[in-house]
Write an enzyme that holds these catalytic residues in place. Structure first.
Site, mmCIF file in Angstrom:
data_model
loop_
_atom_site.group_PDB
_atom_site.id
_atom_site.type_symbol
_atom_site.label_atom_id
_atom_site.label_comp_id
_atom_site.label_asym_id
_atom_site.label_seq_id
_atom_site.Cartn_x
_atom_site.Cartn_y
_atom_site.Cartn_z
ATOM 1 N N ASP A 17 -14.475 16.596 3.855
ATOM 2 C CA ASP A 17 -14.957 16.053 5.135
ATOM 3 C C ASP A 17 -14.137 16.566 6.318
ATOM 4 O O ASP A 17 -14.256 16.053 7.427
ATOM 5 C CB ASP A 17 -14.965 14.506 5.099
ATOM 6 C CG ASP A 17 -13.557 13.904 4.990
ATOM 7 O OD1 ASP A 17 -12.567 14.673 4.921
ATOM 8 O OD2 ASP A 17 -13.440 12.665 4.979
ATOM 9 N N ASP B 296 1.314 11.477 3.054
ATOM 10 C CA ASP B 296 0.537 10.250 2.863
ATOM 11 C C ASP B 296 0.789 9.619 1.490
ATOM 12 O O ASP B 296 1.412 10.233 0.615
ATOM 13 C CB ASP B 296 -0.970 10.527 3.056
ATOM 14 C CG ASP B 296 -1.422 11.846 2.430
ATOM 15 O OD1 ASP B 296 -0.723 12.359 1.536
ATOM 16 O OD2 ASP B 296 -2.477 12.356 2.824
ATOM 17 N N GLU C 102 -9.260 10.777 8.564
ATOM 18 C CA GLU C 102 -10.687 10.894 8.294
ATOM 19 C C GLU C 102 -11.461 11.151 9.583
ATOM 20 O O GLU C 102 -10.911 10.974 10.677
ATOM 21 C CB GLU C 102 -11.168 9.601 7.625
ATOM 22 C CG GLU C 102 -10.467 9.275 6.311
ATOM 23 C CD GLU C 102 -10.853 10.222 5.174
ATOM 24 O OE1 GLU C 102 -11.180 11.392 5.415
ATOM 25 O OE2 GLU C 102 -10.810 9.789 4.002
ATOM 26 N N HIS D 217 -10.831 16.482 6.671
ATOM 27 C CA HIS D 217 -9.597 15.753 7.018
ATOM 28 C C HIS D 217 -8.342 16.566 6.711
ATOM 29 O O HIS D 217 -8.349 17.419 5.829
ATOM 30 C CB HIS D 217 -9.540 14.373 6.338
ATOM 31 C CG HIS D 217 -9.322 14.387 4.856
ATOM 32 N ND1 HIS D 217 -9.816 13.413 4.020
ATOM 33 C CD2 HIS D 217 -8.642 15.230 4.024
ATOM 34 C CE1 HIS D 217 -9.442 13.642 2.783
ATOM 35 N NE2 HIS D 217 -8.730 14.748 2.758
HETATM 36 C C1 F6R Z 1 -2.983 14.856 0.342
HETATM 37 C C2 F6R Z 1 -3.703 15.181 1.557
HETATM 38 C C3 F6R Z 1 -5.172 15.409 1.565
HETATM 39 C C4 F6R Z 1 -5.571 16.569 0.642
HETATM 40 C C5 F6R Z 1 -7.060 16.825 0.704
HETATM 41 C C6 F6R Z 1 -7.505 17.914 -0.243
HETATM 42 O O1 F6R Z 1 -1.608 14.690 0.592
HETATM 43 O O2 F6R Z 1 -3.075 15.224 2.557
HETATM 44 O O3 F6R Z 1 -5.571 15.705 2.874
HETATM 45 O O4 F6R Z 1 -4.880 17.717 1.050
HETATM 46 O O5 F6R Z 1 -7.752 15.646 0.404
HETATM 47 O O6 F6R Z 1 -7.229 17.537 -1.547
HETATM 48 P P1 F6R Z 1 -7.461 18.555 -2.756
HETATM 49 O O7 F6R Z 1 -6.444 19.631 -2.603
HETATM 50 O O8 F6R Z 1 -7.241 17.728 -3.987
HETATM 51 O O9 F6R Z 1 -8.855 19.059 -2.625
#
Ligand code: F6R
Length: 260
Positions: A136, A67, A143, A138
């Protein structure tokens, strides 16, 4: 789904890196799916360490990132282009033209998303996809409410994700509201999934993803539909799991991965 519980973040990161190395040992030209965020940092550090020690070669590897924030150019310090360069790509030997990251600044997002999907296919599909998990639930920026068969597209970030990611920006208002993200369906097409989670803020999402129902309200629960998914957690992130003894029993009996 394989659940691996490690003592702490460092052990979890090493175990995740080993899964990547195992794939490269059997397929040196593997296609790797990359994630950003704070959780995979330790995994990338370990891969860099192994590379610098001459134990892993990335010269034939192709990568696809999950992403990117919409509106952030590649040189923005909070863009995922920048993150990947800083923490991984500049330290290993992946040919530049083999690196693919969704564009946050294209003038035509639908066309770009279609191209990204096509490009993954042309490269033979993703062999191993690294994933984090949002508080959440994801995966990537899928989301709550994202279709479990979604493909790469634009997505509006949830309030929870904007709050969580505000820590990386000067102000909450600076967090982009939209992202371009692989879909849950895109992720499920990868041959192997490796999700890493650390800390107590992830305990609820991990319990829901691993032991709750498969639901678009917790897109990480879609890993239950995949036949080769590993979830690696530290003690804190494992706190809400009820079948812990069973996961540890299975993992202890697991044979070592074959080497090419
Ligand atoms: C980023 C991504 C997101 C993160 C998630 C957790 O490329 O795909 O799904 O993996 O938001 O982020 P952290 O590791 O910062 O808690």
């Amino acid at each position: 789904m394989e659940v691996v519980i490690k003592r702490d973040y460092g052990q979890m990161s090493k175990a995740a890196a080993q899964l990547v190395v195992d794939v490269l040992n059997t397929k040196p030209n593997a296609v790797l799916g990359m994630a950003t965020g704070s959780t995979p940092l330790g995994l990338y550090q370990e891969l860099v360490r192994l590379h610098q020690a001459g134990q892993v070669d990335f010269s034939r590897v192709t990568t696809f990132n999950l992403d990117e924030y919409v509106g952030l150019p590649a040189n923005h310090p909070q863009s995922y282009h920048y993150f990947m360069h800083e923490h991984f790509f500049q330290h290993v030997n992946i040919p530049r033209h083999n690196i693919n990251i969704p564009s946050g600044t294209t003038s035509n997002y639908p066309a770009f998303c279609q191209w990204y999907e096509r490009r993954i296919e042309e490269c033979g599909g993703i062999d191993l996809q690294i994933l984090g998990i949002g508080s959440d639930g994801h995966i990537a920026f899928n989301e709550p409410g994202s279709s479990l068969s979604s493909r790469t597209r634009l997505k509006t970030l949830s309030k929870q994700t904007i709050d969580d990611n505000a820590r990386f920006f000067d102000a909450r208002e600076d967090v982009p509201v939209y992202a371009i993200t692989m879909g849950v369906g895109t992720i499920l097409d990868a041959r192997k999934l490796v999700l890493v989670a650390s800390g107590k803020t992830k305990a609820k999402a991990i319990a829901q993803a691993v032991e709750g129902p498969v639901t678009s309200m917790v897109t990480a629960s879609a890993l239950q539909l995949h036949r080769d998914a590993s979830v690696l957690v530290d003690e804190e992130a494992a706190a809400g799991l009820t079948m812990r003894d069973y996961y540890e029993f299975i993992y202890a009996a697991k044979p070592a991965a074959p080497r090419a």
